[in-house]
Design a protein around this motif. Structure first.
Motif, PDB file in Angstrom:
ATOM      1  N   SER A 195       0.753  -1.017   0.350  1.00  0.00           N
ATOM      2  CA  SER A 195       0.341  -0.089   0.161  1.00  0.00           C
ATOM      3  C   SER A 195       1.556   1.064  -0.147  1.00  0.00           C
ATOM      4  O   SER A 195       1.353   0.860   0.485  1.00  0.00           O
ATOM      5  CB  SER A 195      -0.915   0.214   1.148  1.00  0.00           C
ATOM      6  OG  SER A 195      -0.507   0.088   2.170  1.00  0.00           O
TER       7      SER A 195
ATOM      8  N   LYS B 194      -7.872   3.687   2.655  1.00  0.00           N
ATOM      9  CA  LYS B 194      -6.651   1.938   2.481  1.00  0.00           C
ATOM     10  C   LYS B 194      -7.733   0.917   2.208  1.00  0.00           C
ATOM     11  O   LYS B 194      -7.347   0.144   1.572  1.00  0.00           O
ATOM     12  CB  LYS B 194      -5.680   2.282   3.678  1.00  0.00           C
ATOM     13  CG  LYS B 194      -4.888   1.148   3.234  1.00  0.00           C
ATOM     14  CD  LYS B 194      -3.796   1.110   4.564  1.00  0.00           C
ATOM     15  CE  LYS B 194      -3.206  -0.006   4.220  1.00  0.00           C
ATOM     16  NZ  LYS B 194      -1.789   0.186   5.748  1.00  0.00           N
TER      17      LYS B 194
ATOM     18  N   LEU C 229      -6.979  -1.800  -0.835  1.00  0.00           N
ATOM     19  CA  LEU C 229      -6.426  -3.210  -0.642  1.00  0.00           C
ATOM     20  C   LEU C 229      -8.062  -3.981  -1.202  1.00  0.00           C
ATOM     21  O   LEU C 229      -7.250  -5.103  -1.830  1.00  0.00           O
ATOM     22  CB  LEU C 229      -6.507  -3.083   0.741  1.00  0.00           C
ATOM     23  CG  LEU C 229      -4.924  -2.579   1.311  1.00  0.00           C
ATOM     24  CD1 LEU C 229      -5.146  -2.791   2.910  1.00  0.00           C
ATOM     25  CD2 LEU C 229      -3.956  -2.990   0.145  1.00  0.00           C
TER      26      LEU C 229
END
Length: 270
Positions: free
Chosen positions: A9, A72, A76
């Motif tokens: 990430s 995030k 993901l």
């Protein structure tokens, strides 16, 4: 199909991302792919990845979404779907892996389990000091080199000296629970999909742990490898860390634990 997919990430942190990728370029096992989960970085990150793709020893996918604040969990989930392997290792673009990082995860992987690794958090001064050569030569994982750069003595430094049966003993003895850690964990793609990936309501603060809690509720066990699979966590500010997100995420995790939830309706499939 690669033996393993590595999700990294990132968000507008090119210098740290470069150091991370240099670490993956010198792995002792190269049958892997990199899947960069980019939560809305500007074109500098795209250009950097294109330059790496010209020489990098493994394929690199760049999965990007528009900047919509800290999302995030959402990126993901997109990266999980993009992974071509049936086994996934997750880390961050501010974590430099030791040269045996990937091979260690593969050596410990087992059906019905996910692996929980650890990290060594470096101060900002050492984070900045590490060069490409330090990574390629693995000097940055040498405790003498780290102390010469100002690393303070602490018990956690023992991971830089541990290996083989000694590291396995430390994994067994550590009181730290084997949780899903966003900086260093791996598991089977089918298991992650079965619990519907990350809960996209969650921003910063424990969204990785909540995924692991659903995996455990579904019958998947966890295995501790924090002294075997080593990465260096580079320091940086966290402007996205807010009391509101921490409180919201804590309540979601509490419900997951108390009700033993195995699936989130706010994940990959909605």
């Amino acid at each position: 199909m690669p033996a393993i997919s590595v999700i990294i990430s990132t968000y507008n942190s090119v210098e740290w991302l470069k150091k991370t990728l240099w670490g993956y370029a010198v792995q002792d096992f190269l049958d892997f792919e990199i899947v960069v989960a980019d939560d809305g970085s500007n074109s500098e990150t795209r250009d950097t990845l294109q330059a790496f793709q010209n020489w990098f020893p493994a394929p690199i996918q760049h999965i990007w979404q528009e900047d919509d604040g800290f999302q995030k969990s959402r990126i993901l989930n997109k990266a999980i779907l993009a992974c071509e392997s049936d086994y996934i290792l997750m880390s961050d673009g501010d974590c430099i892996p030791k040269s045996d990082f990937i091979s260690t995860h593969l050596a410990y992987r087992e059906e019905g389990y996910f692996l929980s690794g650890g990290y060594s958090k470096l101060p900002l001064s050492i984070s900045k000091a590490i060069t490409q050569k330090d990574i390629e030569q693995q000097w940055c994982f040498d405790i003498k080199w780290l102390k010469s750069q100002g690393l303070k003595s602490q018990f956690k430094n023992i991971k830089f000296k541990a290996s083989g049966s000694f590291s396995s003993l430390l994994n067994y003895l550590t009181p730290t629970k084997a949780t899903w850690n966003g900086h260093n964990s791996s598991g089977w793609k089918k298991d992650i999909l079965a619990v519907n990936g990350f809960d996209e309501r969650m921003q910063y603060g424990g969204q990785d742990r909540e995924l692991g809690e659903r995996l455990i509720n579904s019958g998947i066990k966890s295995k501790q490898i924090r002294y075997s699979a080593i990465c260096l966590h580079l320091d940086h500010p966290r402007g996205y860390k807010t009391p509101e997100s921490l409180s919201k995420n804590a309540n979601i995790r509490k419900k997951t634990r108390e009700e033993k939830l195995t699936f989130t309706p706010y994940g990959i499939e909605q």
